[in-house]
Scaffold this motif. Sequence first.
Motif, PDB file in Angstrom:
ATOM      1  N   ARG A 143       0.751  -1.267   0.066  1.00  0.00           N
ATOM      2  CA  ARG A 143      -0.052   0.291   0.050  1.00  0.00           C
ATOM      3  C   ARG A 143       0.933   1.081   0.062  1.00  0.00           C
ATOM      4  O   ARG A 143       0.436   2.409  -0.442  1.00  0.00           O
ATOM      5  N   GLN A 144       1.990   1.234   0.431  1.00  0.00           N
ATOM      6  CA  GLN A 144       2.737   2.338   0.755  1.00  0.00           C
ATOM      7  C   GLN A 144       3.873   2.689  -0.631  1.00  0.00           C
ATOM      8  O   GLN A 144       3.996   3.604  -1.058  1.00  0.00           O
ATOM      9  N   VAL A 145       4.070   1.180  -1.046  1.00  0.00           N
ATOM     10  CA  VAL A 145       4.998   1.325  -2.312  1.00  0.00           C
ATOM     11  C   VAL A 145       4.385   1.391  -3.606  1.00  0.00           C
ATOM     12  O   VAL A 145       4.877   2.392  -4.567  1.00  0.00           O
TER      13      VAL A 145
ATOM     14  N   ASP B 141      -5.639   0.648   6.480  1.00  0.00           N
ATOM     15  CA  ASP B 141      -6.425   0.720   7.993  1.00  0.00           C
ATOM     16  C   ASP B 141      -5.764   1.123   9.201  1.00  0.00           C
ATOM     17  O   ASP B 141      -6.043   2.256  10.121  1.00  0.00           O
ATOM     18  N   ALA B 142      -4.494   0.730   9.023  1.00  0.00           N
ATOM     19  CA  ALA B 142      -3.214   1.130  10.241  1.00  0.00           C
ATOM     20  C   ALA B 142      -3.018   2.734   9.996  1.00  0.00           C
ATOM     21  O   ALA B 142      -3.027   3.514  11.049  1.00  0.00           O
ATOM     22  N   GLN B 143      -2.979   3.225   8.786  1.00  0.00           N
ATOM     23  CA  GLN B 143      -2.804   4.648   8.736  1.00  0.00           C
ATOM     24  C   GLN B 143      -4.061   5.452   9.144  1.00  0.00           C
ATOM     25  O   GLN B 143      -4.040   6.501   9.636  1.00  0.00           O
TER      26      GLN B 143
ATOM     27  N   ALA C 219      -6.613   8.800  13.224  1.00  0.00           N
ATOM     28  CA  ALA C 219      -7.865   8.984  14.114  1.00  0.00           C
ATOM     29  C   ALA C 219      -6.920   9.229  15.361  1.00  0.00           C
ATOM     30  O   ALA C 219      -7.766  10.083  16.244  1.00  0.00           O
ATOM     31  N   VAL C 220      -6.082   8.474  15.958  1.00  0.00           N
ATOM     32  CA  VAL C 220      -5.498   8.806  17.125  1.00  0.00           C
ATOM     33  C   VAL C 220      -4.868  10.148  17.283  1.00  0.00           C
ATOM     34  O   VAL C 220      -5.296  10.777  18.378  1.00  0.00           O
TER      35      VAL C 220
ATOM     36  N   TYR D 180     -14.151  15.676  10.204  1.00  0.00           N
ATOM     37  CA  TYR D 180     -14.264  15.964   8.892  1.00  0.00           C
ATOM     38  C   TYR D 180     -12.893  15.418   8.157  1.00  0.00           C
ATOM     39  O   TYR D 180     -12.937  15.082   6.954  1.00  0.00           O
ATOM     40  N   PHE D 181     -11.833  15.742   8.656  1.00  0.00           N
ATOM     41  CA  PHE D 181     -10.713  15.368   7.963  1.00  0.00           C
ATOM     42  C   PHE D 181     -10.479  13.652   8.188  1.00  0.00           C
ATOM     43  O   PHE D 181      -9.797  13.141   7.033  1.00  0.00           O
ATOM     44  N   LEU D 182     -10.940  12.975   8.924  1.00  0.00           N
ATOM     45  CA  LEU D 182     -11.037  11.459   8.890  1.00  0.00           C
ATOM     46  C   LEU D 182     -12.019  11.028   7.648  1.00  0.00           C
ATOM     47  O   LEU D 182     -11.706  10.030   6.794  1.00  0.00           O
ATOM     48  N   ASN D 183     -13.146  11.626   7.495  1.00  0.00           N
ATOM     49  CA  ASN D 183     -14.085  11.212   6.341  1.00  0.00           C
ATOM     50  C   ASN D 183     -13.408  11.725   5.012  1.00  0.00           C
ATOM     51  O   ASN D 183     -13.447  10.885   4.124  1.00  0.00           O
TER      52      ASN D 183
END
Length: 750
Positions: free
Chosen positions: A232-234, A618-620, A625-626, A636-639
């Motif tokens: 997902r990152q690369v 999901d980890a990101q 979120a934390v 707002y930013f999470l959505n």
Amino acid sequence: MSLVKWLRKNNAKVMAVVVIVIMFGFVGGSYLTYLTRSGPRPRDAVAHYLDGVEITRLDLEQAGQELDILETLRADALLQSQDMQGLFLGEVLFAGRSDRGGSPEMVNYIRRVINENKYSISSKDIAGMYDRAGAPPTVYWLLLKGEAQRAGIRVSNADAGPLLGKLIPQLYQSFGTGITYQQVITNLMKNGHSEEKILTTFGDLLAVLQYANLICSNENVTVGQVKNLVSRQVETIDVDFVRVNAQFFSKTQAEPSEEKLAAHFDKYKAIEPATVTDDNPYGLGYKLPDMLRLEYIAIKLDDIAKIVETPTHEETESFYQKNKNLFTEKVSSDPNDPNAPKIDKIRGYAEVVDIITEQLLTGKIRSRAKAVLGQAKTLTEPDLADTGLDLEKLTSKQFAEKARDYKDVVDKLSKEHNIKIYTGKTGLLSAVRLQMDKYLGMMSIDGFGYGPVNLTQVVFAVDEIAASELGPFTAAKPRLYENIGPIEDLYAARSRFSDAGEQLMAVVRIVEADKASPPESLDTTFSTHSLVLDPNEDKSDDDVFSVRKNVVEDIKKLDAMDTAKTKAQEFIDLAAKEGWQTAVDQFNKLYGADAKDDPNDPNVFKLDALNSLSRTSDAQLNTLAVQLQSSASAKYFLNEARVEGRFTDKLYSLVPPDANTPDKLPAIVEFKPNMSCFCIKKLQVKRLWKEDFENSKPVSFYRMDSSQYQSLAPIHLNPGNILKRMRFEFVEKEKNSPDANEPNEPEAAG
């Protein structure tokens, strides 16, 4: 000598002894008991933990001595150079001693490390490290030390000594060079500590740190997790497209009936906007967010500049002489040799006089503005004369009742200082709207630490909303009608001549705070305007929020989705015949005029490109979120992040697992969360091949494992959690009432 003669000779002594014996018998020994229990004894238990392990007063005294030893060894500086376990351990043991209560610089440093490394640690977790109401640092030291020892983790003096010998010269660098292990140990021994005790204490600290690392690193990272994260990152996606937005064609849709409006509103009124689910793929929602209304007293710095005198030559010359080090630059020691070493050169006064003048003038303007607003704050504080009330203890309700009028004070100060001062009330502002506001969005206050605290974070911490959190080193939580400020854009304030636009300084107070809730009705409306600096300024429709207007627009866009799909296919067909750019030009001619919100926009349809898009794991999202947990605009930013992630996943799904491009292009992708169809011209996935994975796997494994165990540090070392898991309890204090069988003090014999 006979007994009778001895008694006659020592008559006085004998009588004294007899009297003492009689008194002792009369009071029953209570006086002797009183003398022996005149104060607490060192071995009295004051607390216990786990299965009845006692902590005595002597234990606490010795623990204090051990922490003194560690501080002398500069163990706090050593822990600050470690990972998150070391940082938090240092704060638990040393930040609460000697009224230091934690360092703002350290808190800011911890936040920076968390953000840079994307650890799942929130501001609430950081604040929790400084909540030590349960016990003093000596207790936490005893508990952590006992916990490590019970786990069998110990560091011998033979190992601690050589390590300490290597560390001391490094830890004492700031005190000068040449400080040795023997010098430090000798000084400690002069205070009554043996070398064995010193090494044992240092070894105990290392054991506590090792145990913390062991516990926090127990969660294993699997190969599958690493592969998913790396891919997902690369792996990235490049895409060229033309967006056909349903909104472009919504203006021509029929007006929805009242029945349709009411049914649609009832279905989504309790849902937060942009909440995309399987049942709500378009992310529709009309629940109103947390909102507040501010009253303000504002000053333009340009107006203040008119009443401030320009710095004199004497002032600029004096500043230069006292601060020459500020005007040092690196120059070549030999202008004719490009490889010559650089040397320091102080710029001449004539070179920097304009810079100094600007700096001093900016400082004068800001100082004068703060003074005027300071007056305004004082004059608008609640009048508590003859009330017996304490300003610091007022409730929000009492503030509201006692608050003084802003307008009267502004009229008075405007005449006194001969400047224009603005006052008024904003509309109802959400956290996002406030953060985006052209005047208030970048406004901050000076916090308890050494950095500014954004106004949005401060005002949304008010108890009536409690949407954001303020830590121990940010700012005080405001109350309704309590003055906040002065506030200003602290970044733009560095220079009055910056390109930050019109610069303001203000004092504000919260006069209304509404918790998030569904709208009362379809016809709910309210103003959302910001500061009004021109009384003749027309308030546009954008400054009025209307639930009905939003519902009508959404229904029209939903109705236009079929049209958007049709037009997307029409575009693809036209692009196949005429070429993509020609098709874009044709669409702008055919539909651009009706689709424009702004007549001055040159184009509505355009060939766009997004490069190096990566998928969101999901980890990101969980980490985000934390980290946003204490932010009022977190949802707002999470959505927004989730919607962006869905879009990337949608594009990715077009490409077969064993290919880099879709089987068929061009293609049409319907993306419901932003009610659009995307005409895809080109799509390419840059795959992560096995060789790349094998090369990056060790680093990715380390990063993922490190992120997990570093993020557990504030949980393991949270003071409250330490007390809970060690089942720590203070011994119940003696009751104030005396024991009936043990008098407090003997009565005198009659």
